[in-house]
Design an enzyme around this catalytic site. Sequence first.
Site, PDB file in Angstrom:
ATOM      1  N   GLY A  91       1.409   7.813  10.830  1.00 39.55           N
ATOM      2  CA  GLY A  91       0.260   7.387  11.621  1.00 39.55           C
ATOM      3  C   GLY A  91      -0.574   6.423  10.800  1.00 39.55           C
ATOM      4  O   GLY A  91      -0.042   5.644   9.998  1.00 39.55           O
ATOM      5  N   TYR A  92      -1.877   6.497  10.969  1.00 36.13           N
ATOM      6  CA  TYR A  92      -2.784   5.567  10.287  1.00 36.13           C
ATOM      7  C   TYR A  92      -3.047   6.073   8.863  1.00 36.13           C
ATOM      8  O   TYR A  92      -3.657   7.108   8.664  1.00 36.13           O
ATOM      9  CB  TYR A  92      -4.072   5.420  11.098  1.00 36.13           C
ATOM     10  CG  TYR A  92      -3.859   4.553  12.326  1.00 36.13           C
ATOM     11  CD1 TYR A  92      -4.349   3.258  12.376  1.00 36.13           C
ATOM     12  CD2 TYR A  92      -3.127   5.025  13.425  1.00 36.13           C
ATOM     13  CE1 TYR A  92      -4.132   2.444  13.486  1.00 36.13           C
ATOM     14  CE2 TYR A  92      -2.908   4.224  14.542  1.00 36.13           C
ATOM     15  CZ  TYR A  92      -3.410   2.933  14.560  1.00 36.13           C
ATOM     16  OH  TYR A  92      -3.192   2.136  15.653  1.00 36.13           O
ATOM     17  N   PHE A 147      -2.450  -0.565  21.470  1.00 35.71           N
ATOM     18  CA  PHE A 147      -3.176  -1.730  21.986  1.00 35.71           C
ATOM     19  C   PHE A 147      -3.085  -2.852  20.943  1.00 35.71           C
ATOM     20  O   PHE A 147      -3.402  -2.644  19.773  1.00 35.71           O
ATOM     21  CB  PHE A 147      -4.638  -1.325  22.200  1.00 35.71           C
ATOM     22  CG  PHE A 147      -5.453  -2.310  22.975  1.00 35.71           C
ATOM     23  CD1 PHE A 147      -5.754  -2.078  24.315  1.00 35.71           C
ATOM     24  CD2 PHE A 147      -5.951  -3.457  22.371  1.00 35.71           C
ATOM     25  CE1 PHE A 147      -6.526  -2.975  25.034  1.00 35.71           C
ATOM     26  CE2 PHE A 147      -6.722  -4.362  23.079  1.00 35.71           C
ATOM     27  CZ  PHE A 147      -7.010  -4.121  24.417  1.00 35.71           C
ATOM     28  N   GLY A 148      -2.630  -4.032  21.334  1.00 31.82           N
ATOM     29  CA  GLY A 148      -2.571  -5.169  20.400  1.00 31.82           C
ATOM     30  C   GLY A 148      -1.309  -5.218  19.566  1.00 31.82           C
ATOM     31  O   GLY A 148      -1.222  -6.005  18.636  1.00 31.82           O
ATOM     32  N   GLN A 149      -0.317  -4.367  19.881  1.00 30.18           N
ATOM     33  CA  GLN A 149       0.881  -4.316  19.025  1.00 30.18           C
ATOM     34  C   GLN A 149       2.185  -4.309  19.823  1.00 30.18           C
ATOM     35  O   GLN A 149       3.089  -3.530  19.514  1.00 30.18           O
ATOM     36  CB  GLN A 149       0.832  -3.061  18.142  1.00 30.18           C
ATOM     37  CG  GLN A 149      -0.188  -3.159  17.013  1.00 30.18           C
ATOM     38  CD  GLN A 149       0.092  -2.160  15.912  1.00 30.18           C
ATOM     39  OE1 GLN A 149       0.272  -0.987  16.185  1.00 30.18           O
ATOM     40  NE2 GLN A 149       0.132  -2.617  14.674  1.00 30.18           N
ATOM     41  N   GLY A 180       0.803  -1.221   0.000  1.00 28.12           N
ATOM     42  CA  GLY A 180       0.000   0.000   0.000  1.00 28.12           C
ATOM     43  C   GLY A 180       0.838   1.274   0.000  1.00 28.12           C
ATOM     44  O   GLY A 180       0.673   2.152  -0.853  1.00 28.12           O
ATOM     45  N   THR A 197       2.077  -6.798  10.172  1.00 27.30           N
ATOM     46  CA  THR A 197       1.492  -6.761  11.516  1.00 27.30           C
ATOM     47  C   THR A 197       1.022  -8.166  11.881  1.00 27.30           C
ATOM     48  O   THR A 197       0.665  -8.958  11.002  1.00 27.30           O
ATOM     49  CB  THR A 197       0.250  -5.832  11.589  1.00 27.30           C
ATOM     50  OG1 THR A 197      -0.662  -6.198  10.558  1.00 27.30           O
ATOM     51  CG2 THR A 197       0.620  -4.382  11.456  1.00 27.30           C
ATOM     52  N   LYS A 247       9.192  -1.157  15.710  1.00 30.90           N
ATOM     53  CA  LYS A 247       9.231   0.188  15.121  1.00 30.90           C
ATOM     54  C   LYS A 247      10.017   1.161  16.012  1.00 30.90           C
ATOM     55  O   LYS A 247      10.731   2.030  15.511  1.00 30.90           O
ATOM     56  CB  LYS A 247       7.808   0.704  14.868  1.00 30.90           C
ATOM     57  CG  LYS A 247       7.042  -0.101  13.813  1.00 30.90           C
ATOM     58  CD  LYS A 247       7.716  -0.061  12.437  1.00 30.90           C
ATOM     59  CE  LYS A 247       6.824  -0.595  11.324  1.00 30.90           C
ATOM     60  NZ  LYS A 247       7.453  -0.539   9.996  1.00 30.90           N
ATOM     61  N   TYR A 304       4.872  -5.156  17.177  1.00 33.82           N
ATOM     62  CA  TYR A 304       5.038  -4.112  16.153  1.00 33.82           C
ATOM     63  C   TYR A 304       5.620  -2.825  16.771  1.00 33.82           C
ATOM     64  O   TYR A 304       6.542  -2.215  16.221  1.00 33.82           O
ATOM     65  CB  TYR A 304       3.670  -3.849  15.538  1.00 33.82           C
ATOM     66  CG  TYR A 304       3.623  -2.921  14.353  1.00 33.82           C
ATOM     67  CD1 TYR A 304       3.779  -3.420  13.053  1.00 33.82           C
ATOM     68  CD2 TYR A 304       3.366  -1.567  14.511  1.00 33.82           C
ATOM     69  CE1 TYR A 304       3.688  -2.574  11.954  1.00 33.82           C
ATOM     70  CE2 TYR A 304       3.268  -0.718  13.420  1.00 33.82           C
ATOM     71  CZ  TYR A 304       3.430  -1.228  12.146  1.00 33.82           C
ATOM     72  OH  TYR A 304       3.334  -0.385  11.050  1.00 33.82           O
TER      73      TYR A 304
END
Length: 247
Positions: free
Chosen positions: A184-185, A148-150, A14, A92, A157, A153
């Site tokens: 960011g996202y 949260f959840g990373q 992406g 991820t 990073k 990752y």
Amino acid sequence: MAKRVVLVTGGMGGLGESICTKMADQGYTVVTTYSPSNTKSEEWLKSMAARGYKFSAEPADVADYESCEACVTKVKERVGRIDVLVNNAGITRDMTFKRMTKPDWDAVIRTNLDSAFNMTKHVLDDMVEKGWGRIINVASVNGQKGAFGQTNYSAAKAGLHGFTKALALEVAKKGVTVNTISPGYIGTKMVTAIPQDILDEKIVPQIPLGRLGEPEEVAGLIIYLASNEAAFVTGANISINGGQHMY
Ligand code: CAA
């Protein structure tokens, strides 16, 4: 002057695709790596050719040192040299720490952090010898603030920026800059794979701009860091996150 050559890892993804096309638009010769398990690389190259982009591509498992060495050797045989390396490939395996297994941890650390060593190791000496080079490491807002959840990752990073700072010191006087960017996202598959309710309720509301970033916006920052004008920027971590994390 001959066209500068940029090697983008994970250039078919992406963010990677925008980096490749925008850098080609700027006159770079673009080479991308792709995962040996990617069965759609030919298709991607054809679709790019249909848009007027003639990219070359080499397989590399960025988590594997020998695979990166073989890839860089082939790229140098094909295009002569590498002026800019963008360490962009990443994955991820999001899950809470309670559920995370050792293979989930290892896969993310090896692909997102070891990869910077594996690729940079094979391009840096030439850059130093020539007295010009750019290493650009794509990290994440979640390496800066945690997510949260990373745990895997975020650790990888954050580690990338430690790598950046140390290496930047070592090559500062050699005309080679080493920088991190922390997006960011951004509206890529990696982000749209997040459950929609989590994205809408927990993530987008934390972004003051109120939207996801565009891959082209990230590519624009990379183009700046690769330029001659960015010669005085080294060891930096540049945030591009819509205001989600300010410090
Ligand atoms: N902040 C706070 N709370 C959160 C949260 C968040 N970001 N994400 C989930 N939670 C909460 C949920 O609301 C839920 O709370 P309740 O139990 O009170 O309802 C609890 O945590 C468990 O959430 P799930 O039901 O979703 O649990 P799960 O085990 O099915 O999934 C998860 C956990 C995989 C972490 C999932 O929540 C998820 O995918 N979260 C998004 C992770 C994320 O941000 N990834 C970034 C990917 S993009 C990227 O990495 C690019 C980049 O560089 C920015």
